[in-house]
Design a protein around this motif. Sequence first.
Motif, PDB file in Angstrom:
ATOM      1  N   GLY A 149      15.472  -7.609   9.940  1.00 45.12           N
ATOM      2  CA  GLY A 149      15.329  -7.878   8.517  1.00 45.12           C
ATOM      3  C   GLY A 149      14.056  -7.389   7.857  1.00 45.12           C
ATOM      4  O   GLY A 149      13.727  -7.849   6.762  1.00 45.12           O
ATOM      5  N   ILE A 150      13.325  -6.446   8.482  1.00 45.41           N
ATOM      6  CA  ILE A 150      12.079  -5.980   7.861  1.00 45.41           C
ATOM      7  C   ILE A 150      12.061  -4.468   7.626  1.00 45.41           C
ATOM      8  O   ILE A 150      11.055  -3.942   7.164  1.00 45.41           O
ATOM      9  N   TYR A 151      13.183  -3.802   7.912  1.00 45.48           N
ATOM     10  CA  TYR A 151      13.208  -2.347   7.745  1.00 45.48           C
ATOM     11  C   TYR A 151      12.969  -1.945   6.293  1.00 45.48           C
ATOM     12  O   TYR A 151      12.132  -1.071   5.996  1.00 45.48           O
ATOM     13  N   GLU A 152      13.681  -2.588   5.359  1.00 41.42           N
ATOM     14  CA  GLU A 152      13.564  -2.212   3.948  1.00 41.42           C
ATOM     15  C   GLU A 152      12.133  -2.440   3.451  1.00 41.42           C
ATOM     16  O   GLU A 152      11.592  -1.620   2.696  1.00 41.42           O
ATOM     17  N   ARG A 153      11.517  -3.535   3.897  1.00 37.66           N
ATOM     18  CA  ARG A 153      10.145  -3.815   3.453  1.00 37.66           C
ATOM     19  C   ARG A 153       9.163  -2.790   4.023  1.00 37.66           C
ATOM     20  O   ARG A 153       8.206  -2.401   3.346  1.00 37.66           O
TER      21      ARG A 153
ATOM     22  N   ILE B  25       2.188   2.606  -0.973  1.00 42.33           N
ATOM     23  CA  ILE B  25       1.097   2.000  -0.212  1.00 42.33           C
ATOM     24  C   ILE B  25       0.253   1.059  -1.066  1.00 42.33           C
ATOM     25  O   ILE B  25      -0.142  -0.026  -0.633  1.00 42.33           O
ATOM     26  N   THR B  26      -0.042   1.458  -2.291  1.00 45.97           N
ATOM     27  CA  THR B  26      -0.968   0.679  -3.114  1.00 45.97           C
ATOM     28  C   THR B  26      -0.315  -0.535  -3.785  1.00 45.97           C
ATOM     29  O   THR B  26      -1.010  -1.388  -4.325  1.00 45.97           O
ATOM     30  N   ARG B  27       0.992  -0.617  -3.785  1.00 47.06           N
ATOM     31  CA  ARG B  27       1.690  -1.737  -4.418  1.00 47.06           C
ATOM     32  C   ARG B  27       1.645  -2.958  -3.507  1.00 47.06           C
ATOM     33  O   ARG B  27       2.104  -2.907  -2.372  1.00 47.06           O
ATOM     34  N   ASN B  28       1.093  -4.070  -4.020  1.00 46.46           N
ATOM     35  CA  ASN B  28       0.960  -5.306  -3.226  1.00 46.46           C
ATOM     36  C   ASN B  28       0.309  -5.025  -1.870  1.00 46.46           C
ATOM     37  O   ASN B  28       0.767  -5.513  -0.829  1.00 46.46           O
ATOM     38  N   PHE B  29      -0.758  -4.208  -1.902  1.00 45.45           N
ATOM     39  CA  PHE B  29      -1.357  -3.708  -0.660  1.00 45.45           C
ATOM     40  C   PHE B  29      -1.822  -4.844   0.246  1.00 45.45           C
ATOM     41  O   PHE B  29      -1.471  -4.886   1.430  1.00 45.45           O
TER      42      PHE B  29
END
Length: 282
Positions: free
Chosen positions: A45-49, A57-61
């Motif tokens: 369940g973490i592939y998409e994230r 990269i810089t979004r919600n870093f």
Amino acid sequence: MEKQIANTEKHQSKDWLLRFVKGMFIGSGFILPGVSGGALAAIFGIYERIITFLAHITRNFKENVLFFIPVGLGGVTGVFLLSFVVSFALGTYENIVLWFFVGCILGTIPALWKEAGKKGRSNRDVLILVISFVAGLLFLWKGSALFSHVDQNFFTWIIAGALIGLGMIVPGLSPSNFLVYMGMYKAMSDGIKTLNFGIIIPIGIGGIVCVLGLSKVMDYIFSKAYPQLFHFIMGIVFASTVMIVPTDYSGFTAGNYVACVVLCLAGIALGAWMSRLEEKYK
């Protein structure tokens, strides 16, 4: 208030440990033939994230870095631990070990099916799953004919790293399979075990360049065609699972067969448990 804080800390501790264990399994996909790190990331369940983070990269870093620290530590731990045991385990107990991984994947199929359909599911999506399963099965089955032994140098180790990175970006693709076909798998395992940076550094370069280069492509496709892409991924995951099912049982005793069944069931239980934890803490 103190009880609430304690419960929050307990929850965070469990969540951190869960992501660490997931990272160990995903790391195994970089070194175990027939196992895909990308497929395991999708299963857990973490592939998409991962793809979204790498593409932006810089979004919600800070939030993403904190989330992926235990995953990364687990992945590195899994790779290095397995580099010590892979030759022995796969040489002596290969079928038993592979049945455990098959069980882990089987245990997560209900959660994977649910995840694929969270934005809707049409007959076309199911058809995509079937086609990708058949095509993936044929490609993995015939893939050994595409490779032969290659020289081992800085450039070819970069290629090996790119294949490993591709296994992260394209779920179901097992890079170790291709490294076995190319005659580079044992040297890679030995290089990781002995910290041979002449092997580790070019592999790292190839993997990072491949992952960063393709993550934006995968993120764009997710944003435009989530159900279609995820059902495609499921088809590849199912194909790669079929390919790692052992077929040669020569010399097996009754105890070996029992061990295969027990470990497969243990894998199913572990996969289902981790899926439930993922749903609980998502």
